[in-house]
Enzyme design. Structure first.
Site, PDB file in Angstrom:
ATOM      1  CD  GLU A 109      -3.006  -0.902   2.278  1.00  0.00           C
ATOM      2  OE1 GLU A 109      -3.152   0.190   2.842  1.00  0.00           O
ATOM      3  OE2 GLU A 109      -3.641  -1.919   2.576  1.00  0.00           O
TER       4      GLU A 109
ATOM      5  N   GLY B 104      10.328  -0.015  14.912  1.00  0.00           N
ATOM      6  CA  GLY B 104       9.183   0.869  15.092  1.00  0.00           C
ATOM      7  C   GLY B 104       8.242   0.329  16.145  1.00  0.00           C
TER       8      GLY B 104
ATOM      9  CB  CYS C 171      -0.992  -7.926   4.167  1.00  0.00           C
ATOM     10  SG  CYS C 171      -1.934  -7.016   2.948  1.00  0.00           S
TER      11      CYS C 171
HETATM   12  C1  UGA Z   1       2.721  -6.049   2.647  1.00  0.00           C
HETATM   13  C2  UGA Z   1       3.872  -6.573   1.773  1.00  0.00           C
HETATM   14  O1  UGA Z   1       5.018  -5.721   1.908  1.00  0.00           O
HETATM   15  C3  UGA Z   1       3.455  -6.635   0.308  1.00  0.00           C
HETATM   16  O2  UGA Z   1       4.500  -7.217  -0.473  1.00  0.00           O
HETATM   17  C4  UGA Z   1       2.201  -7.507   0.180  1.00  0.00           C
HETATM   18  O3  UGA Z   1       1.710  -7.531  -1.145  1.00  0.00           O
HETATM   19  C5  UGA Z   1       1.105  -6.932   1.078  1.00  0.00           C
HETATM   20  O4  UGA Z   1       1.577  -6.886   2.438  1.00  0.00           O
HETATM   21  C6  UGA Z   1      -0.080  -7.864   0.962  1.00  0.00           C
HETATM   22  O5  UGA Z   1       0.041  -9.025   1.380  1.00  0.00           O
HETATM   23  O6  UGA Z   1      -1.076  -7.489   0.314  1.00  0.00           O
HETATM   24  P1  UGA Z   1       1.699  -3.623   3.172  1.00  0.00           P
HETATM   25  O7  UGA Z   1       0.792  -4.310   4.142  1.00  0.00           O
HETATM   26  O8  UGA Z   1       1.144  -2.620   2.242  1.00  0.00           O
HETATM   27  O9  UGA Z   1       2.461  -4.708   2.247  1.00  0.00           O
HETATM   28  O10 UGA Z   1       2.775  -2.876   4.063  1.00  0.00           O
HETATM   29  P2  UGA Z   1       4.344  -2.950   4.302  1.00  0.00           P
HETATM   30  O11 UGA Z   1       4.995  -1.816   3.641  1.00  0.00           O
HETATM   31  O12 UGA Z   1       4.879  -4.284   4.042  1.00  0.00           O
HETATM   32  O13 UGA Z   1       4.370  -2.668   5.879  1.00  0.00           O
HETATM   33  C7  UGA Z   1       3.724  -3.563   6.798  1.00  0.00           C
HETATM   34  C8  UGA Z   1       3.953  -3.113   8.217  1.00  0.00           C
HETATM   35  O14 UGA Z   1       5.314  -3.293   8.587  1.00  0.00           O
HETATM   36  C9  UGA Z   1       3.660  -1.633   8.474  1.00  0.00           C
HETATM   37  O15 UGA Z   1       3.015  -1.493   9.709  1.00  0.00           O
HETATM   38  C10 UGA Z   1       5.039  -0.992   8.503  1.00  0.00           C
HETATM   39  O16 UGA Z   1       5.101   0.180   9.270  1.00  0.00           O
HETATM   40  C11 UGA Z   1       5.841  -2.107   9.141  1.00  0.00           C
HETATM   41  N1  UGA Z   1       7.282  -2.037   8.822  1.00  0.00           N
HETATM   42  C12 UGA Z   1       7.719  -2.232   7.560  1.00  0.00           C
HETATM   43  C13 UGA Z   1       8.197  -1.794   9.847  1.00  0.00           C
HETATM   44  O17 UGA Z   1       7.825  -1.608  11.029  1.00  0.00           O
HETATM   45  N2  UGA Z   1       9.523  -1.785   9.544  1.00  0.00           N
HETATM   46  C14 UGA Z   1       9.981  -1.987   8.289  1.00  0.00           C
HETATM   47  O18 UGA Z   1      11.229  -1.985   8.098  1.00  0.00           O
HETATM   48  C15 UGA Z   1       9.063  -2.214   7.268  1.00  0.00           C
END
Ligand code: UGA
Length: 427
Positions: free
Chosen positions: A150, A251, A258
């Site tokens: 997203e 964080g 997801c």
């Molecule tokens: C995630 C996956 O990254 C996508 O590849 C997948 O398609 C999607 O789920 C899905 O299954 O539809 P998304 O949920 O949009 O995507 O978000 P992310 O960017 O992956 O972040 C997920 C969570 O992890 C967030 O709360 C973010 O803040 C946290 N996060 C992410 C961290 O705390 N640290 C990081 O280094 C990265």
């Protein structure tokens, strides 16, 4: 190619719009009349940068159309992109998929390929195939999971690390390759396998990324205890290409629609297959207690929190979206509120959604307004605009100049020079 998407939510709408952009003729179907009426006017139900422009352009060119029902007699492929929410057991609720596939099989001839885009447990495509066979339908059911993030969905669609197909026969693969040809022409790779493995690739990707985050969050705890810096630690380990830099940002815990749902489902699958997934269960637990851990950090500095007032910056589960599903920020605000804290929240995009689940919390239009008379500022989402706040102005309106930066995005030196007490994560 003529393509139909069943389900015009996040995945269906983005993927449908982008396949239309790549030159296919796409119908996006959804049962929600209001949503379809809005999409006809290019009013997008979600916040996703640039999506409105792509939807509007493809609608004008005639490549993208919307309806509440199937409109044309035939098409090459139907993508099923309906929701698969969690049941109480942690398992994925597949009822929408089952309903959709029977409608599709009933309407379209068996030449139409049925592509499962929704995230489904391994074995689902096989079960769906069996169901159709038993009912006398001749369609082939294949898997093509999506990996869009997203807030970055357009970029991710047009620049995929890989495109994954789970297929049954050569004809399936030929159709799938034709659909994604514009991306293969640019050199993006694919992995083609059986449907079980394809479904498993999707779950494992999310589970592995969630594990990286849980790992770095617990490393951050340790860094705080021994006086190390988790940001430099992430860089130091991430530069090892075997580890990689991505998803090592500490964080307040991961959220969204997801990761939490998919890791619960994978843990459930492991359990029913008698393969206890200890690592994943630890990740689930570590992420659950992380919310309380953040509140405890605030308590250690402010003491008793009842009658305190807190300025919260960010309520969405991450930046670049208005999505608040399983947002750590929402959970933390709930815990603080139960402790008697008066809370003012500023978020650039998420306030409308969040005010529905947090009706007693005050949502305001600027960080400065949220900060008036507050005992501290808590940063919970990594919106870039928070790095550009006029901290002197914030300092002037706060009761106590204390910042808890739970995303490590604020320049600690800058705010300390102004006179703030600064607390980051893992530093
Ligand atoms: C995630 C996956 O990254 C996508 O590849 C997948 O398609 C999607 O789920 C899905 O299954 O539809 P998304 O949920 O949009 O995507 O978000 P992310 O960017 O992956 O972040 C997920 C969570 O992890 C967030 O709360 C973010 O803040 C946290 N996060 C992410 C961290 O705390 N640290 C990081 O280094 C990265």
């Amino acid at each position: 190619m003529r393509i139909v998407f069943v389900g015009s939510g996040y995945v269906g709408l983005v993927s449908g719009a982008m396949l239309a952009h790549l030159g296919h003729f796409v119908w996006c179907i959804d049962k929600d009349q209001q949503k379809i009426d809005n999409l006809h006017k290019s009013i997008i139900p979600i916040y996703e940068p640039d999506l409105e422009r792509y939807v509007s352009d493809s609608t004008k060119s005639g490549n993208l159309r919307f309806s509440t029902k199937f409109e044309e007699e035939s098409c090459d492929a139907v993508f099923i992109a309906v929701g698969t929410p969690s049941l109480d057991s942690g398992a994925a609720d597949l009822s929408q998929i089952y309903n959709a596939i029977l409608e599709v099989a009933d309407y379209y001839s068996s030449d139409t390929l049925i592509v499962i885009k929704s995230t489904v447990p391994p074995g689902t495509c096989k079960e769906l195939q069996q169901l159709l066979n038993e009912k006398g339908y001749g369609h082939s059911v294949v898997s093509n999971p999506e990996f869009l993030r997203e807030g970055n969905a357009i970029y991710d669609f047009l620049n995929p690390d890989r495109i994954v197909f789970g297929y049954n026969n050569d004809r399936d693969l030929e159709i799938l390759h034709k659909i994604y040809k514009p991306l293969f022409d640019k050199g993006y790779p694919s992995v083609s396998t059986n449907t079980n493995t394809s479904e498993m690739i999707k779950y494992s990707s999310n589970a592995f990324l969630a594990t990286k985050i849980a790992f770095i969050n617990e490393m951050a705890n340790l860094c705080e205890s021994i006086g190390a810096d988790v940001e430099t630690l992430s860089e130091g380990i991430g530069l090892d290409h075997r580890i990689g830099k991505a998803f090592l940002k500490a964080g307040p815990g991961f959220g969204g629609s997801c990761f939490p749902k998919d890791i619960m489902a994978l843990s459930h699958i492991a359990k029913i297959n008698k393969c206890e997934f200890n690592v994943l269960n630890a990740v689930i637990y570590a992420n659950q207690i992380r919310r309380q851990h953040m509140v405890d950090k605030i308590k250690r500095v402010l003491g008793d929190l009842s009658n305190k007032q807190i300025c919260v910056l960010g309520i969405t589960f991450k930046a670049g979206t208005d999505d608040i599903r399983s947002s750590p920020a929402v959970d933390i605000v709930k815990i603080l509120s139960e402790l008697g804290v008066k809370i003012f929240v500023y978020d650039p995009e998420g306030s409308a959604n969040a005010s529905r689940v947090l009706p007693t919390i005050n949502f305001v239009d600027s960080p400065y307004e949220a900060a008036i008379d507050a005992d501290c500022v808590v940063v919970l989402t990594e919106w870039e605009e928070f790095t550009k706040i006029n901290f002197q102005k914030l300092y002037n309106v706060l009761k106590n100049p204390i910042i808890f930066d739970f995303r490590n995005i604020i320049s600690s030196n800058h705010v300390k020079e102004i006179g703030f007490e600064y607390y980051g994560i893992g530093r």
